[in-house]
Scaffold this active site. Sequence first.
Site, mmCIF file in Angstrom:
data_model
loop_
_atom_site.group_PDB
_atom_site.id
_atom_site.type_symbol
_atom_site.label_atom_id
_atom_site.label_comp_id
_atom_site.label_asym_id
_atom_site.label_seq_id
_atom_site.Cartn_x
_atom_site.Cartn_y
_atom_site.Cartn_z
ATOM 1 N N THR A 188 12.292 -11.882 -4.754
ATOM 2 C CA THR A 188 12.459 -10.887 -3.696
ATOM 3 C C THR A 188 13.141 -11.577 -2.509
ATOM 4 O OG1 THR A 188 10.333 -11.466 -2.747
ATOM 5 C CG2 THR A 188 10.342 -9.686 -4.348
ATOM 6 N N GLU A 338 11.367 -5.532 -7.660
ATOM 7 C CA GLU A 338 10.200 -5.368 -8.530
ATOM 8 C C GLU A 338 10.349 -4.220 -9.524
ATOM 9 O OE1 GLU A 338 10.255 -5.901 -5.306
ATOM 10 O OE2 GLU A 338 8.464 -6.890 -4.536
ATOM 11 N N LYS A 443 3.116 2.940 15.113
ATOM 12 C CA LYS A 443 1.832 3.633 15.269
ATOM 13 C C LYS A 443 1.621 3.893 16.751
ATOM 14 C CE LYS A 443 0.736 1.652 11.005
ATOM 15 N NZ LYS A 443 1.310 0.412 10.488
ATOM 16 N N TRP A 448 2.027 8.505 13.564
ATOM 17 C CA TRP A 448 3.057 7.634 13.031
ATOM 18 C C TRP A 448 4.436 8.164 13.401
ATOM 19 C CZ3 TRP A 448 1.561 6.121 7.292
ATOM 20 C CH2 TRP A 448 0.382 5.341 7.337
#
Length: 549
Positions: A188, A338, A443, A448
């Site tokens: 990654t 992934e 936040k 959110w």
Amino acid sequence: MLSTMQDGPLSMAQLVRYGTTAHGDSKVTTWTGVGSRRMSYAELGRRAAQLAHALRGLGVTGDDRVATFMWNNTEHLEAYLAVPAMGAVLHTLNIRLFPDQVTYVANHAEDRVILVDASLLSLFGPILPTLTTVRHVVVVGRTGTGDQALPAPKGVRVHDYEELLAGQPERFDWPEPDERSAAAMCYTSGTTGNPKGVVYSHRSIWLHSMQICMTDGMALRQSDRALAIVPMFHAMSWGLPYAAMLVGASLIMPDRFLQPGPLAEIFAAERPTLAAAVPTIWQGLLLHLEAVVPPDRPSPLSTLREVMVGGSACPPALMRSYYERYGTHITHAWGMTETSPLGSIARPPVAASGHSEWEYRFSQGRLPAAVRGRLIGKDGTEVDWDGRTEGELEVRGPWITGAYYRDDDPEKFHDGWLRTGDIGTLSPDGFLRLTDRAKDVIKSGGEWISSVELENHVMTHPAVLEAAVIGIADERWSERPLVAVVPHEGQHVDAEELRQFVAARVAGWQVPENWTFVPEVPKTSVGKFDKKRLRALYADGQLDIVRIG
Ligand code: AMP
């Protein structure tokens, strides 16, 4: 009752045999900066066999790792075919990682042999002495500058690629390993902590390639000339090289010529039908074409049937611009290293048209049948696919990783599901809409705010080239958005104008009061906005903040 079906392994050997014989006339083209060099897949197959013999000669056996430190080019494709088909494991190193990350990754994977482009030797040379398991370095291409005299640490031998291949047999008796064994690996891009290794199997590559070729996948087909701009070290160039073997699509490789100008030349000379890259590449190319191609000249994009975009959210304004100016649809796909990487792709339902069709295109699209998805809400339970309730996306399926290579990361796996770290909604008809990365969502006062949504709004302002939003600490609200804006060259826009522009588009409490103007948004090793670096710049007091509202 058992079926009566035979059980043939989905092996890379078969993929290579098939691609280089049934599609022997298809071609891989590599851009040289002044023109291109071409090779048929038949020839590619012969050279892959020679490479496999050469690697055996260097002692590569079993699941030894053979790494590449290369651009997208013909020789890289030869390694893509030879290494997994001979039963070894191809490890594509990301040339844009910091040197100590390359060291970490190559040592962690225990790479034995590394193929390096000559044009990357100055980058690779200082890294080589830190690599503890490498025994052979193979330099690909000649620089003509004497660069090949790479100082080799004790125990390491340096070879010339062409000399190594010369005289080797042009056929190799490709073995048939267990289809579940390792074929290739990619780490990654590791924006937090060390990069993590993902190991693809022969079977996962086959199944993923079939998905790429499905009509509602990337619809890759024999008549395509696919320009793979996305690096071969970024999630295996999104699966294009192997999928091309399956259907005989020809490939166009840009090598190191990734700036908008050279890319425009490649488009004009090679006339690709499909091209794949992250949004920042398409943004750069658009600006370049607008600046240099007069409106009455034929578009260099006229043969493109579509553009594949992924890696980060594609701004809707960019999708519309390509369609309106060049008649080319940018097709939005979502995925991760992934997930091989194709996790979803935005093909609007047939009944959708007009505004609704665009809304489907802006989404991250539908998960394919083999990939199951679910959303986990803030309270840890699964949320409905109602197109409104947000949760973290979790996925599972035959080309989704179930672990990291020799790296325990229980946080990333949940009862056999991969936790993607991406927050969004799923609609009843299966369309994924990502609102943010879990670590980027802002936040604010218990609610959110999607950084991506704010970015997309700011980027629709005509004076704005790029905008990246991060959350910054706020005494009253805990976090508030900070917008980093890159104006178009020669254009001026101030924070108040942008604030009003955004205020007309989002709820009042989401409107950012913190703005900063920067010459460029920092980018990661694979060309995404690097919000970690942006946060660091803010923390170091290096951004001039304008506070309004
Ligand atoms: P990588 O493994 O470097 O490809 O990074 C995977 C991550 O990129 C995902 O978890 C997403 O956060 C992001 N990503 C990929 N494609 C998209 C997309 N179409 N829209 C939004 N984010 C995306």
